[in-house]
Design a protein around this motif. Structure first.
Motif, PDB file in Angstrom:
ATOM      1  N   PHE A  27       0.854  -1.186   0.000  1.00 16.55           N
ATOM      2  CA  PHE A  27       0.000   0.000   0.000  1.00 16.55           C
ATOM      3  C   PHE A  27       0.893   1.241   0.000  1.00 16.55           C
ATOM      4  CE2 PHE A  27      -2.870  -3.074   1.993  1.00 16.55           C
ATOM      5  CZ  PHE A  27      -4.063  -2.805   1.335  1.00 16.55           C
ATOM      6  N   TYR A  84       0.833  -5.052   6.238  1.00 20.55           N
ATOM      7  CA  TYR A  84      -0.184  -4.741   5.234  1.00 20.55           C
ATOM      8  C   TYR A  84       0.200  -5.313   3.876  1.00 20.55           C
ATOM      9  CZ  TYR A  84      -1.660  -1.503   8.827  1.00 20.55           C
ATOM     10  OH  TYR A  84      -2.090  -0.979  10.012  1.00 20.55           O
ATOM     11  N   ASN A 123      -1.638  -5.654  -0.039  1.00 22.63           N
ATOM     12  CA  ASN A 123      -2.804  -5.369  -0.876  1.00 22.63           C
ATOM     13  C   ASN A 123      -3.118  -6.583  -1.740  1.00 22.63           C
ATOM     14  OD1 ASN A 123      -4.882  -3.966  -2.008  1.00 22.63           O
ATOM     15  ND2 ASN A 123      -3.593  -2.515  -3.129  1.00 22.63           N
ATOM     16  N   GLU A 124      -3.651  -7.638  -1.112  1.00 24.66           N
ATOM     17  CA  GLU A 124      -3.894  -8.904  -1.811  1.00 24.66           C
ATOM     18  C   GLU A 124      -4.774  -8.702  -3.044  1.00 24.66           C
ATOM     19  OE1 GLU A 124      -2.602 -11.762  -1.253  1.00 24.66           O
ATOM     20  OE2 GLU A 124      -1.721 -11.536   0.753  1.00 24.66           O
ATOM     21  N   ILE A 125      -4.445  -9.441  -4.098  1.00 21.45           N
ATOM     22  CA  ILE A 125      -5.228  -9.356  -5.333  1.00 21.45           C
ATOM     23  C   ILE A 125      -6.627  -9.927  -5.107  1.00 21.45           C
ATOM     24  CG2 ILE A 125      -5.409 -10.222  -7.703  1.00 21.45           C
ATOM     25  CD1 ILE A 125      -2.304 -10.244  -7.733  1.00 21.45           C
ATOM     26  N   ARG A 179      -5.859  -8.194   4.228  1.00 27.04           N
ATOM     27  CA  ARG A 179      -4.972  -7.107   3.778  1.00 27.04           C
ATOM     28  C   ARG A 179      -4.278  -6.388   4.923  1.00 27.04           C
ATOM     29  NH1 ARG A 179      -9.206  -5.456  -1.022  1.00 27.04           N
ATOM     30  NH2 ARG A 179      -8.094  -6.545  -2.669  1.00 27.04           N
TER      31      ARG A 179
END
Lengths: 661, 661
Positions: free
Chosen positions: A203, A251, A253-255, A265
């Motif tokens: 992120f 953190y 930012n998972e797809i 996330r």
């Protein structure tokens, strides 16, 4: 495909479990009244307490037991740090897109899902029983459309199974080739997705009001520990080996986050960085304490050959055989196993899986994951990586900070070599701005070259050296400006960059797996199927004791106050439930909350001050004076006694039929 | 300007304290080897342990004592939530810029600094002694340039002092006017900065791989608690009042972070949201327990009149007098005071200051800050705000979620009114897509209008109503589609939106203030001025016991192991220092780390198993058998005994001169 079972060996009803977790507010989708954001979850009171207790055990088991240096670093991290660490360039997953409807997939998950679906179709066509793997309902719907009972060639089945065994080992290009070769299509549209592209999982944000510093939320807590290495070594008064530790949010930012806690996330990590001298062969002075601990191992070679066969062996033997590379790595694998055992993870649902070459993070040279078996398959819950000297080296190189250990040698080492001595004061006035470049060129000269220059200097009173970029590239230096001599030197210190062994825990995944491992229903033992029980050990139970007065009469008030006060003084967390629900209903609610003990105040209490103590798993009860019961609870919670011990010590109670089962 | 003192009343040497905190790694600038990022700090081992212990006391003092519902929500927050809460539009500070060199200032700090500097110059010109306020060296340098010993008119001095007393009450426009009126210039350039502009303090990011959801890092933990209100109320089986609580990181992109922990961009908060029925007059059932607690109060009116005079009074009296608005607010102010006392904050350096109208956050209707006196002046460490029904109302309105309490009435309330009943089944076929709009129009009709329509319906068998956007805006509805009747209705429930009292703790600020309050040097008592002591209470001390063997001989090894093991079993954190430094030096290091107790193993120990116990503040020692000493430590750490008690119980030890003072 393995079937998932409850603690008592029955088939796990995931829908019932999810309903219970929701009803009891273990966790809940964040921002749900705004429609939610996938991959973000809040912990309600029991989840929050369970998490705090797991962390507490972790801190005692690792940090206090081994005098680790705990630090708390910021999640905000400037770009430069993560550029150096390799995360800006390499911390990515492979993403592909359906060009027709814009669906986004994580490429490995896409390949996995379609091949598994085809294998399932094949089984159906062959008339075999198919186990349903638990998925969120939305996905299930989409999938079922595509799933057809088509029989495959035996060779194709074997090919698919081998691909799935090493699915974590493919890079983006290879995944793209699999999609083409097997014509894998999005079931929703019937279209092949685009070739996989790298998608960075961090992120981004920016720091400061004006000249913004680009930054990220940390994807791991490790970097803060590496950057503080020199200060930590100093705090440890120079002693090696030592470990730092950190507990904090990270953190990613998972797809495609899953429903539930398994791929989120924002998550809590607990990480250890154990710094060790690479020349020590990574021996560990407490390895003998754990060498007999038996682990279930799935090594790299087995997986590469398309198999998932495990070996159960003592860690001492595994290190001796070279299956696990060194004692320090082996020590931590065993300690991780003991930690998971202590908090109540099912021993038959743990395995340690070694990473394959392509699967490893960019910084690791070896890695074993502790995986726990859940209704979503084997889930990586702890990673134990050998990061070698990677991180300390790249940060030292980038910043010039000496992230090294300087160790006094037992006896000095004598070396002999050519050395250059420069008369710096005279250099400036003669060479002006070129001085520095000429100095650097001299200092970078090889031993062989220096021996020639020494001769030249003696014979000609000057040397001519190559300094690219200065004049015509040749510079003359006369003998009053430098000396080149053969010198003997005694070295008292050795400098080295430590290697790092990193056990890294995903607390949310452990917490969720623990819930599945300890869940069962009273139906198993002939009771009500709808009544769930969470048999977490007292050490991690969200609340240790439920206190229930038989009725709402005011006569119980002074006893309630006294019992609560005594439990609080003893450091035992308790809750009073003086609602009007039946005793059985109140206990039933707390079985679902994992509360291991219950105290009932009844009319006998008012007469003689005795109270009953009920144990969650057996629902059996004993009766004794208040202080004896509280002492019993204390010994049960600190693990010094078992319920069987207490049943022998205190009189059994079967007076009232309080239980609904 | 007040002078800051050590625990023992000496002048605080901030430079020496900072050096000690750095030397002992309490905290350190994050990413220092990369040049650091202002406003970001890491906690080293002692700071991390001190923080964990403060949190532990907080959890016991608030959460467990009052059965609060602890939750752990995400820091990532979607834009819509913070738009509704008002943070996107209003969570800002006033920023101005030097047009010449680009320097950025927080406008109120800029005005404050220049006026303070002029007042200082005036004092110098009048020949009065000037107290140096501690600042980071960079700022000092810049400031000193501008500071000239210029005498001001008495009237101007008074004006400046009054402005400073209410500096937190000016908005951007007013700050701009002050800059113009008093011609306030950037000392570095001699130029007036631009008019103040609002700068939003939230860190932005975006969530998800494609159709990105704009979001922020939460600036407070409160919103997660509000959004979960309905679930928490349900978890609490509907009982009111109740409180939720949360401990977690929050993020504010400060315009000008200070050096040190007092204004940072990432920080740990502990927040309580106490939900209360507004019609209860915000009474609190445990108020009587705290009504005699004396607080130092600085109210709104005093500040508005340009004064900073405080009143010391019992909270019971303050609520009675209306100085503090209600019992619940008063209860928490007292509980905050008791918490600060428990962790060791200096009682003479606490005051509670009420916010002025313009100063309050956009959501608050009243607010008192617990301020602690430090070398940087009075610092807001705990805010205690009455947020009224603000947050629950705005989120309910935006999302339609019922963030309300539904309370059974003791006796039903009877109401009479016109009511509309619609034959929904017939509506669809007749009005098609307009059905819903017509229904809504009918349901939104006022009582007065309904009385007219009822008559019309009876007389004509139909009504004509206004439905903008449907046909020509007039719609005819016949009597077979609806009924309009005067009905009596008995209401059994009352619905209300709770009000919220919010005690909100900045843990880093409390931790730093606590360090200043408990710091002193041995110089005070005739010892070495360079030897610092941190007299934090045992309950929060990073490590409770230092264990030191007299020398490195192997004979001590079994005793060391045994003592460590016993301390660990007793749950007391300890560290061994078996370095070759003198005993005095080893203790001295631990005095700076705040370690309250020390155990020495000496040659007597090997003979008879006795050990000595040393207390940090007095440096006096007692000697007894191992188990007696460990029991003594346990009672000292849990607060059941004082050192004076122990000195009476166990024989004094003065055998060796181990101390260096």
């Amino acid at each position: 495909e393995m079937t998932t079972t409850t603690l008592k060996g029955d088939l796990l009803d995931k829908v019932a479990l999810d309903a219970m977790l929701r009803r009891r507010m273990f966790y809940t989708p964040s921002f749900e009244i705004y429609g939610g954001v996938s991959g973000l979850y809040d912990y309600g009171p029991p989840g929050c307490a369970l998490q705090a207790n797991i962390i507490d055990v972790w801190r005692k088991h690792f940090v206090l037991e081994e005098d680790m240096l705990e630090v708390d670093c910021t999640a905000l991290t400037p770009h430069d740090v993560l550029k150096t660490s390799g995360h800006v360039d390499k911390f990515a997953d492979w993403m592909c897109k359906d060009p027709k409807n814009g669906d986004i997939f994580r490429a490995d998950h896409f390949v996995e899902a379609i091949l598994e679906s085809r294998l399932k179709g094949d089984k159906e066509a062959r008339g075999q029983k198919v186990e349903e793997k638990e998925e969120d309902p939305k996905k299930k719907k989409k999938k079922s459309k595509a799933q057809a009972a088509v029989k495959l060639d035996d060779a194709v089945v074997k090919e698919y199974e081998e691909i799935l065994a090493r699915i974590d080992n493919y890079n983006g290009e290879e995944l793209g080739e699999l999609i083409k070769k097997y014509d894998l299509r999005n079931p929703a549209t019937g279209v092949q997705p685009t070739p996989p592209m790298a998608f960075n999982l961090m992120f981004g944000t920016s720091i400061g009001p004006s000249s913004n510093i680009p930054g990220y939320l940390r994807p791991e807590t490790a970097q803060g520990q590496f950057l503080n290495f020199a200060k930590l070594l100093d705090f440890n008064t120079g002693g090696m080996p030592f470990a730092s530790a950190s507990i904090g949010k990270a953190y990613r930012n998972e797809i495609s986050p899953r429903a539930g806690l398994l791929r989120v996330r924002e998550f809590l990590m607990a990480e250890i960085e154990h710094f060790v001298d690479p020349e020590s062969h990574k021996k560990h002075h407490r390895f003998h304490e754990v060498e007999d601990v038996e682990l279930v191992l799935l090594d790299r070679h087995t997986q590469l050959s398309g198999q998932t066969t495990v070996k159960k062996m003592a860690i001492g033997q595994a290190v001796k055989d070279g299956l696990v590379d060194n004692e320090t790595l082996g020590y931590f694998l065993a300690r991780i196993h003991l930690f998971l055992k202590k908090i109540g993870v099912d021993q038959s649902k743990i395995r340690f899986r070694q990473h394959m070459a392509n699967e490893m993070a960019h910084y690791a040279c070896d890695c074993w994951d502790a995986e726990l078996l859940t209704s979503s398959g084997w889930i990586e819950c702890v990673g134990c990586a050998d990061r070698s000297a990677y991180d300390l080296s790249v940060h030292a190189k980038k910043t010039g900070a000496p992230l090294v250990v300087r160790e006094a040698l037992a006896e000095p080492k004598v070396t002999e070599q050519w050395e250059v001595e420069i008369e710096k004061k005279k250099f400036g006035p003669i060479y002006k701005k070129d001085g520095k470049a000429i100095e650097d060129a001299l200092l970078a000269t090889s031993q062989e070259e220096l021996s020639k220059l020494a001769k030249e200097l003696q014979e000609n009173g000057k040397v001519v050296i190559d300094v690219p970029g200065v004049g015509d590239g040749k510079v003359e230096v006369s003998k009053d400006l430098l000396a080149i001599e053969w010198r003997k030197r005694s070295v008292n210190h050795r400098e080295y960059t430590p290697n790092v062994i990193e056990p890294s825990f995903g607390i949310g995944r452990i917490l969720y797996s623990l819930i599945e491992h300890t869940y069962w229903t009273r139906g198993t033992e002939g009771g009500d199927e709808a009544r769930g029980v969470l048999s977490v050990p007292p050490i991690v139970a969200p609340t240790k004791v439920l206190v229930v007065p038989l009725s709402k009469t005011k006569d119980f008030a002074p006893f309630l106050r006294k019992v609560s006060q005594k439990l609080r003084s003893a450091g035992i967390s308790s809750r009073i439930d003086d609602s009007t629900a039946s005793i059985g209903k109140r206990y039933s609610r707390n079985d679902e909350l994992g509360t291991p003990f219950g105290i009932t105040l009844d009319f006998q209490t008012i007469k003689d001050g005795t109270i009953t103590l009920r144990e969650r798993d057996s629902t059996s009860q004993v009766r004794a004076e208040e202080d004896k019961v509280i002492a019993a609870i204390q010994s049960l919670v600190d693990g010094s006694k078992t319920w069987t011990d207490i049943e022998k010590e205190l009189p059994k109670f079967e007076g009232q039929e309080l239980e609904v089962r």
